[in-house]
Design an enzyme around this catalytic site. Structure first.
Site, PDB file in Angstrom:
ATOM      1  N   TRP A 186       0.855  -1.182   0.000  1.00  0.00           N
ATOM      2  CA  TRP A 186       0.000   0.000   0.000  1.00  0.00           C
ATOM      3  C   TRP A 186       0.893   1.234   0.000  1.00  0.00           C
ATOM      4  CZ3 TRP A 186      -0.413   4.105   3.534  1.00  0.00           C
ATOM      5  CH2 TRP A 186      -1.318   5.094   3.107  1.00  0.00           C
ATOM      6  N   GLU A 227      -2.960  -2.838  -2.795  1.00  0.00           N
ATOM      7  CA  GLU A 227      -4.138  -2.328  -2.074  1.00  0.00           C
ATOM      8  C   GLU A 227      -4.601  -0.964  -2.574  1.00  0.00           C
ATOM      9  OE1 GLU A 227      -3.459  -1.896   2.140  1.00  0.00           O
ATOM     10  OE2 GLU A 227      -5.567  -1.424   2.546  1.00  0.00           O
ATOM     11  N   LYS A 229      -7.160   2.423  -3.043  1.00  0.00           N
ATOM     12  CA  LYS A 229      -7.821   3.345  -2.127  1.00  0.00           C
ATOM     13  C   LYS A 229      -8.423   4.472  -2.933  1.00  0.00           C
ATOM     14  CE  LYS A 229      -6.801   5.633   2.222  1.00  0.00           C
ATOM     15  NZ  LYS A 229      -5.930   5.634   3.392  1.00  0.00           N
ATOM     16  N   ASP A 260      -9.795  -3.131   1.180  1.00  0.00           N
ATOM     17  CA  ASP A 260      -9.902  -2.588   2.531  1.00  0.00           C
ATOM     18  C   ASP A 260     -11.287  -1.960   2.667  1.00  0.00           C
ATOM     19  OD1 ASP A 260      -9.840  -0.590   4.661  1.00  0.00           O
ATOM     20  OD2 ASP A 260      -7.681  -0.941   4.765  1.00  0.00           O
ATOM     21  N   HIS A 263     -11.832   1.881   2.244  1.00  0.00           N
ATOM     22  CA  HIS A 263     -11.165   2.592   1.153  1.00  0.00           C
ATOM     23  C   HIS A 263     -12.058   3.035   0.010  1.00  0.00           C
ATOM     24  CE1 HIS A 263      -6.719   1.397   2.004  1.00  0.00           C
ATOM     25  NE2 HIS A 263      -7.340   1.900   3.042  1.00  0.00           N
ATOM     26  N   HIS A 287      -8.683  -6.347   3.992  1.00  0.00           N
ATOM     27  CA  HIS A 287      -8.385  -5.593   5.196  1.00  0.00           C
ATOM     28  C   HIS A 287      -9.740  -5.258   5.811  1.00  0.00           C
ATOM     29  CE1 HIS A 287      -4.019  -3.994   4.590  1.00  0.00           C
ATOM     30  NE2 HIS A 287      -4.091  -5.300   4.756  1.00  0.00           N
ATOM     31  N   ASP A 295     -12.116   7.080   5.978  1.00  0.00           N
ATOM     32  CA  ASP A 295     -11.325   5.865   6.247  1.00  0.00           C
ATOM     33  C   ASP A 295     -10.695   5.982   7.625  1.00  0.00           C
ATOM     34  OD1 ASP A 295      -9.716   3.592   6.040  1.00  0.00           O
ATOM     35  OD2 ASP A 295      -8.096   4.726   5.098  1.00  0.00           O
ATOM     36  N   ASP A 297     -10.588   3.819  10.169  1.00  0.00           N
ATOM     37  CA  ASP A 297     -10.005   2.625  10.778  1.00  0.00           C
ATOM     38  C   ASP A 297     -10.465   2.381  12.202  1.00  0.00           C
ATOM     39  OD1 ASP A 297      -7.906   1.541   8.704  1.00  0.00           O
ATOM     40  OD2 ASP A 297      -7.671   3.706   8.705  1.00  0.00           O
ATOM     41  N   ASP A 327      -7.513  -4.437   9.641  1.00  0.00           N
ATOM     42  CA  ASP A 327      -6.752  -3.196   9.519  1.00  0.00           C
ATOM     43  C   ASP A 327      -7.504  -2.042  10.164  1.00  0.00           C
ATOM     44  OD1 ASP A 327      -5.079  -1.157   8.898  1.00  0.00           O
ATOM     45  OD2 ASP A 327      -5.471  -1.143   6.741  1.00  0.00           O
TER      46      ASP A 327
HETATM   47  C1  RNT Z   1      -3.920   2.620   4.480  1.00  0.00           C
HETATM   48  C2  RNT Z   1      -4.034   1.165   4.210  1.00  0.00           C
HETATM   49  C3  RNT Z   1      -2.933   0.311   4.764  1.00  0.00           C
HETATM   50  C4  RNT Z   1      -2.518   0.696   6.164  1.00  0.00           C
HETATM   51  C5  RNT Z   1      -1.532  -0.252   6.786  1.00  0.00           C
HETATM   52  C6  RNT Z   1      -0.935   0.274   8.044  1.00  0.00           C
HETATM   53  O1  RNT Z   1      -5.008   3.320   4.076  1.00  0.00           O
HETATM   54  O2  RNT Z   1      -5.264   0.705   4.674  1.00  0.00           O
HETATM   55  O3  RNT Z   1      -3.304  -1.018   4.703  1.00  0.00           O
HETATM   56  O4  RNT Z   1      -3.606   0.837   7.008  1.00  0.00           O
HETATM   57  O5  RNT Z   1      -0.582  -0.584   5.862  1.00  0.00           O
HETATM   58 ZN    ZN Z   2      -5.591  -1.405   4.618  1.00  0.00          ZN
END
Ligand code: RNT
Ligand code: ZN
Length: 419
Positions: A186, A227, A229, A260, A263, A287, A295, A297, A327
């Site tokens: 990523w 990955e 986004k 993810d 994302h 993720h 985003d 998290d 994640d």
């Molecule tokens: C960031 C991505 C990525 C990170 C990690 C820490 O937007 O989701 O996966 O969260 O690599």
């Molecule tokens: Zn991620």
């Protein structure tokens, strides 16, 4: 709850599911095989151990200041041991490159397997598979928000080398532990404001990725993933590694695509992407996360999104094709609790999905009986999945119900004041 009460409730639940044609015993043996990859970075707010006090940067942020975050790898492993002891089944670890233990500063493009030997030993002893990630953020060479797609060739080369070094570390873990590491790339690359040129950085990213992947690594040891986004902090208007870019990339290079949950557009869920992508791609990495408005998290909760993800994995018989990683990074609550709650929810959602009477639902659908399909779907929402979950936890010798919080509270009292 006493053991016999848990057993009684389980037996009643089992009958309810059996009446719908679901064999709960089989479901539990399927669940036992599921291994989710716990993200090391929940334990220290994505700080890592490259340089003490290093600042998190690159389009992601951990908020909160709950005391007791792990200050070194030993503390992080200790915390993780507690988490794993509270999860039924056997699970993996997802490691980022900045969690190396080198004893001195090592440049990112010079990291080697030996810097991760303590993680390897610990993983071997505790039978955890390990997954890996290059860390393309929180670094002076990423300070302007660009890495693999940087207009400066020397900066790109630096990150290419870091990603190559990371794949080798993935391979090392795969060889040592007897289970392939998924090495996930990523990068934060993107613009805060409207770009003048959207394609050139994407061409540069393609070129860099091809260099990273040039050397073939045995898939028994390492699998590569990318990955996408939609936006990040500081890259609100444009992200180089978009969904379209990486989907086409993963497909053409026969690597994994990472989805993810945080994302995409706020109302766009990753669940509906799984069935389509699996027609074309052999494997995916997830993720599992929870965006709140952006985003952000947040800790994964047992919500509709999570259940839909689990259902799609199970309905597509893809438990072996979809690598499930977590994640999120919440620094506002006990970090061991954050890990445990999100992981237990993910497992419970998979259990619920496995308990679905698929044959019955599909029959309603193919017969065009959508009222029965809806009635059954709604009835299932209050079916006794909790009784099955409790029994499963008991049989796996992990705390039942809220008891896991007692363990965490005890640990917090004993361990966290030292930090
Ligand atoms: C960031 C991505 C990525 C990170 C990690 C820490 O937007 O989701 O996966 O969260 O690599
Ligand atoms: Zn991620």
């Amino acid at each position: 709850m006493t053991e016999s009460k848990i057993e009684q409730s389980y037996n009643l639940a089992k009958e309810r599911y059996a009446a719908l044609g679901v064999d709960v015993g089989q479901v539990l043996s399927a669940l036992e095989k599921v291994s989710i990859s716990l993200h090391c970075w929940q334990g220290d707010d994505v700080g890592g151990f490259e340089n003490p006090g290093g600042e998190l940067g690159g389009g992601i942020a951990a908020t909160g200041n709950y005391p007791g975050k792990a200050r070194n790898a030993e503390e992080l492993r200790k915390d993780l041991d507690v988490v794993y002891s509270l999860l039924p089944g056997s699970h993996r670890l997802n490691l980022h490159a900045i969690y190396l233990e080198a004893g001195k500063k090592v440049e990112r493009n010079e990291i080697e397997p030996r810097h991760f030997s303590a993680w390897k030993d610990w993983a071997k002893t505790n039978k955890h598979g390990v997954d890996f990630n290059p860390t393309c953020f929180s670094h002076p060479k990423a300070a302007d928000g660009f890495t693999l797609a940087h207009h400066d060739g020397s900066v790109r080369q630096f990150w290419v080398e870091h990603c190559i070094a990371s794949r080798k570390i993935g391979e090392y873990f795969g060889k040592e532990l007897g289970t392939p590491a998924v090495t996930n790339i990523w990068i934060p690359d993107g613009y805060k404001d409207t770009p003048a040129d959207r394609q050139s950085p994407r061409r540069l990213l393609l070129e860099s990725l091809d260099k990273v992947l040039a050397e073939k690594i045995d898939p028994r040891y390492n699998l590569d993933a990318v990955e996408p986004k939609l936006f990040g902090i500081g890259s609100e208007s444009y992200v180089v590694g978009s969904m379209e870019f990486y989907t086409a990339y993963a497909l053409s290079r026969k690597i994994l695509l990472t989805l993810d949950a945080g994302h995409f557009h706020p109302t766009e869920t990753i669940a509906d992407k799984i069935s389509s992508l699996l027609i074309y791609l052999d494997q995916l990495l997830l993720h599992v996360s929870r965006g709140v408005r952006w985003d952000s998290d947040h800790v994964v909760t047992y919500n509709d999104d999570l259940q839909a993800i689990a259902q799609e994995i199970v309905r597509n018989k893809a438990l072996e094709k979809v690598h499930i990683g977590l994640d999120y990074f919440d620094a506002s609550i006990n970090r061991v609790a954050a890990w445990t709650i999100g992981s237990r929810n993910t497992l419970r959602a998979l259990l619920s999905a496995l308990l679905e009477p698929q044959a019955m639902l599909r029959k309603c659908e193919t017969e065009g009986d959508f009222s029965s399909r809806l009635a059954l779907q709604e009835e299932l929402k209050t079916f006794p999945v909790g009784a099955v979950w409790d029994y499963y936890c008991m049989k796996q010798n992990v705390p039942v119900g809220l008891d896991f919080m007692n363990v965490i509270k005890d640990y917090e009292k004993k361990e966290l004041p030292k930090r």
